[in-house]
Design a protein around this motif. Structure first.
Motif, PDB file in Angstrom:
ATOM      1  N   GLN A 127       0.828  -1.208   0.000  1.00 55.97           N
ATOM      2  CA  GLN A 127       0.000   0.000   0.000  1.00 55.97           C
ATOM      3  C   GLN A 127       0.862   1.256   0.000  1.00 55.97           C
ATOM      4  O   GLN A 127       0.553   2.240  -0.687  1.00 55.97           O
ATOM      5  N   GLN A 142       0.729   3.828  -3.252  1.00 58.39           N
ATOM      6  CA  GLN A 142       0.251   5.216  -3.135  1.00 58.39           C
ATOM      7  C   GLN A 142       1.370   6.228  -3.344  1.00 58.39           C
ATOM      8  O   GLN A 142       1.122   7.426  -3.299  1.00 58.39           O
ATOM      9  N   GLU A 163      -2.273   2.632   9.045  1.00 57.77           N
ATOM     10  CA  GLU A 163      -3.290   2.576   7.989  1.00 57.77           C
ATOM     11  C   GLU A 163      -4.090   3.871   7.937  1.00 57.77           C
ATOM     12  O   GLU A 163      -4.414   4.374   6.857  1.00 57.77           O
ATOM     13  N   ASN A 164      -4.412   4.426   9.099  1.00 54.53           N
ATOM     14  CA  ASN A 164      -5.118   5.709   9.128  1.00 54.53           C
ATOM     15  C   ASN A 164      -4.309   6.788   8.425  1.00 54.53           C
ATOM     16  O   ASN A 164      -4.843   7.600   7.664  1.00 54.53           O
ATOM     17  N   GLU A 167      -4.481   6.255   4.702  1.00 49.35           N
ATOM     18  CA  GLU A 167      -5.796   6.609   4.165  1.00 49.35           C
ATOM     19  C   GLU A 167      -5.986   8.124   4.086  1.00 49.35           C
ATOM     20  O   GLU A 167      -6.779   8.609   3.278  1.00 49.35           O
ATOM     21  N   ASN A 168      -5.256   8.854   4.913  1.00 53.17           N
ATOM     22  CA  ASN A 168      -5.341  10.321   4.872  1.00 53.17           C
ATOM     23  C   ASN A 168      -4.581  10.900   3.685  1.00 53.17           C
ATOM     24  O   ASN A 168      -4.687  12.108   3.418  1.00 53.17           O
ATOM     25  N   PRO A 192      -4.433   9.645   0.081  1.00 52.94           N
ATOM     26  CA  PRO A 192      -4.715   8.775  -1.077  1.00 52.94           C
ATOM     27  C   PRO A 192      -3.912   9.136  -2.320  1.00 52.94           C
ATOM     28  O   PRO A 192      -3.663   8.297  -3.176  1.00 52.94           O
ATOM     29  N   ASP A 239       1.362  12.095   9.288  1.00 52.05           N
ATOM     30  CA  ASP A 239       1.091  12.110   7.851  1.00 52.05           C
ATOM     31  C   ASP A 239       1.008  13.547   7.367  1.00 52.05           C
ATOM     32  O   ASP A 239       1.061  14.491   8.169  1.00 52.05           O
ATOM     33  N   THR A 272     -16.774   8.433  12.431  1.00 49.36           N
ATOM     34  CA  THR A 272     -15.837   8.420  11.311  1.00 49.36           C
ATOM     35  C   THR A 272     -16.221   9.490  10.304  1.00 49.36           C
ATOM     36  O   THR A 272     -17.389   9.865  10.198  1.00 49.36           O
ATOM     37  N   LYS A 305     -14.899   8.970   7.184  1.00 53.81           N
ATOM     38  CA  LYS A 305     -14.585   8.259   5.952  1.00 53.81           C
ATOM     39  C   LYS A 305     -15.831   7.581   5.411  1.00 53.81           C
ATOM     40  O   LYS A 305     -16.680   7.100   6.165  1.00 53.81           O
ATOM     41  N   LYS A 310     -16.087   4.733   3.832  1.00 49.71           N
ATOM     42  CA  LYS A 310     -16.114   3.286   4.063  1.00 49.71           C
ATOM     43  C   LYS A 310     -15.646   2.898   5.464  1.00 49.71           C
ATOM     44  O   LYS A 310     -15.482   1.728   5.760  1.00 49.71           O
ATOM     45  N   GLY A 311     -15.440   3.879   6.322  1.00 46.46           N
ATOM     46  CA  GLY A 311     -14.949   3.572   7.657  1.00 46.46           C
ATOM     47  C   GLY A 311     -16.057   3.121   8.592  1.00 46.46           C
ATOM     48  O   GLY A 311     -17.224   3.470   8.416  1.00 46.46           O
TER      49      GLY A 311
END
Length: 324
Positions: free
Chosen positions: A172, A176, A207-208, A211-212, A214, A242, A261, A263, A265-266
């Motif tokens: 990942q 990215q 992972e957070n 995801e911040n 992308p 991040d 959340t 997000k 999909k969160g």
């Protein structure tokens, strides 16, 4: 007077032995003692060295206080907070589960008249499977949040643990186009902790961060051995930063709330689980926006709970044997 320190029991004797042999002192450390009836007695203690007129060590002293009433008040407060949170949790859970159920119900109502429609069957199967998986994921994460399994503590190398997590997420990170920066401390003592839970903690936090960002960015992981003494002794610190868009001050206050959340999909349970894991390890976690640029930094502090007494005592025994 005149008795051996062993009569105090190992929980009180060990800190005094460490003070006398290694000059290791403790400040406001908490312990739980047991009496002959196996009743738990929570205490807070500090140790100090006694010196003679020439400044030479002549003994050690321990001061401790009974925390029973304080702990009782804390339990009552926690019970009240849990009752309040159960209501919020039930409402949030109902909302989260209702959303996928509505999608399944909508397709189910159309099933009698479109039963022979191949395209409808295909779409129904796709939607139903997806939404059922979503409900299953919610329930599983909720169980993980609610469950408090006993810690399976072992001696851990924090840097090695972080490297394991980064290896899992390497695909990942590369996909990215993330710039990974490691600012590791030159020295970190071993940490007593639950490997699986701490691995889950750092996996969620990293992972957070990914995801911040992308569209790419910079992920910085730094470690520190804080040699200053806190109330519970020394601690190890991990920062995960991040360069994403950050979090609004309104949302920042709720990030550890279950099901909260921003997000699409969160599930809103990842940081709640992180908070539970850190709390179980008697540590601290905070998330804040970066002051010198865009993005967020998650800071985890894990104490060296009363500091590996067994290993220190083993070292004392070893030194004594060598000297003889």
């Amino acid at each position: 007077m005149g008795k051996k320190v062993d009569v105090l029991g190992p929980d009180l004797a060990k800190p005094l032995v460490l003070a006398l042999n290694l000059d290791r002192l403790y400040f406001h450390c908490e312990r739980t003692l047991s009496n002959t009836k196996n009743d738990a007695l929570p205490i807070m203690f500090s140790t100090s060295l006694l010196r003679d007129a020439q400044g030479r060590d002549s003994g050690a002293i321990m001061v401790f206080s009974d925390l029973s009433q304080i702990k009782k008040l804390e339990q009552e407060r926690n019970r009240a907070e849990r009752l309040a949170s159960v209501g919020r949790l039930a409402a949030d859970l109902a909302h989260e589960i209702k959303t996928p159920l509505v999608a399944i119900k909508t397709f189910a109502e159309l099933l009698p008249e479109k039963f022979t429609d191949a395209e409808f069957q295909k779409n129904f199967l796709k939607v139903a499977t997806k939404e059922i998986d979503r409900i299953d994921s919610l329930v599983s994460q909720l169980c993980n949040l609610a469950r408090h399994p006993p810690l399976q503590c072992e001696s851990l190398d924090l840097h090695s643990l972080l490297e394991e997590v980064l290896t899992l997420l390497s695909g990942q990170i590369d996909g990215q186009g993330i710039q990974l920066v490691k600012d590791y401390a030159e020295y970190l003592p071993s940490l007593q902790g639950d490997r699986d839970q701490l691995k889950q903690l750092f996996l969620n936090l990293i992972e957070n961060g990914l995801e911040n960002m992308p569209q790419g960015g910079r992920l910085t992981i730094s470690t520190l051995f804080e040699n200053e003494r806190l109330e519970n002794g020394k601690y190890l610190e991990v920062k995960i930063s991040d360069t994403g868009s950050g979090i609004s001050s309104k949302n920042l206050r709720r990030i550890f709330d279950p099901f909260f959340t921003t997000k699409e999909k969160g599930t809103g349970l990842g940081l709640s689980i992180c908070h539970r894991i850190v709390s179980d390890h008697k540590g601290f976690i905070e998330v804040e926006n970066n002051k010198d640029g865009p993005g967020v930094t998650a800071t985890v502090r894990l104490p060296l709970l009363p500091d590996l007494l067994e290993e220190d005592l083993d070292a004392i025994d070893s030194d004594s044997q060598q000297s003889t």
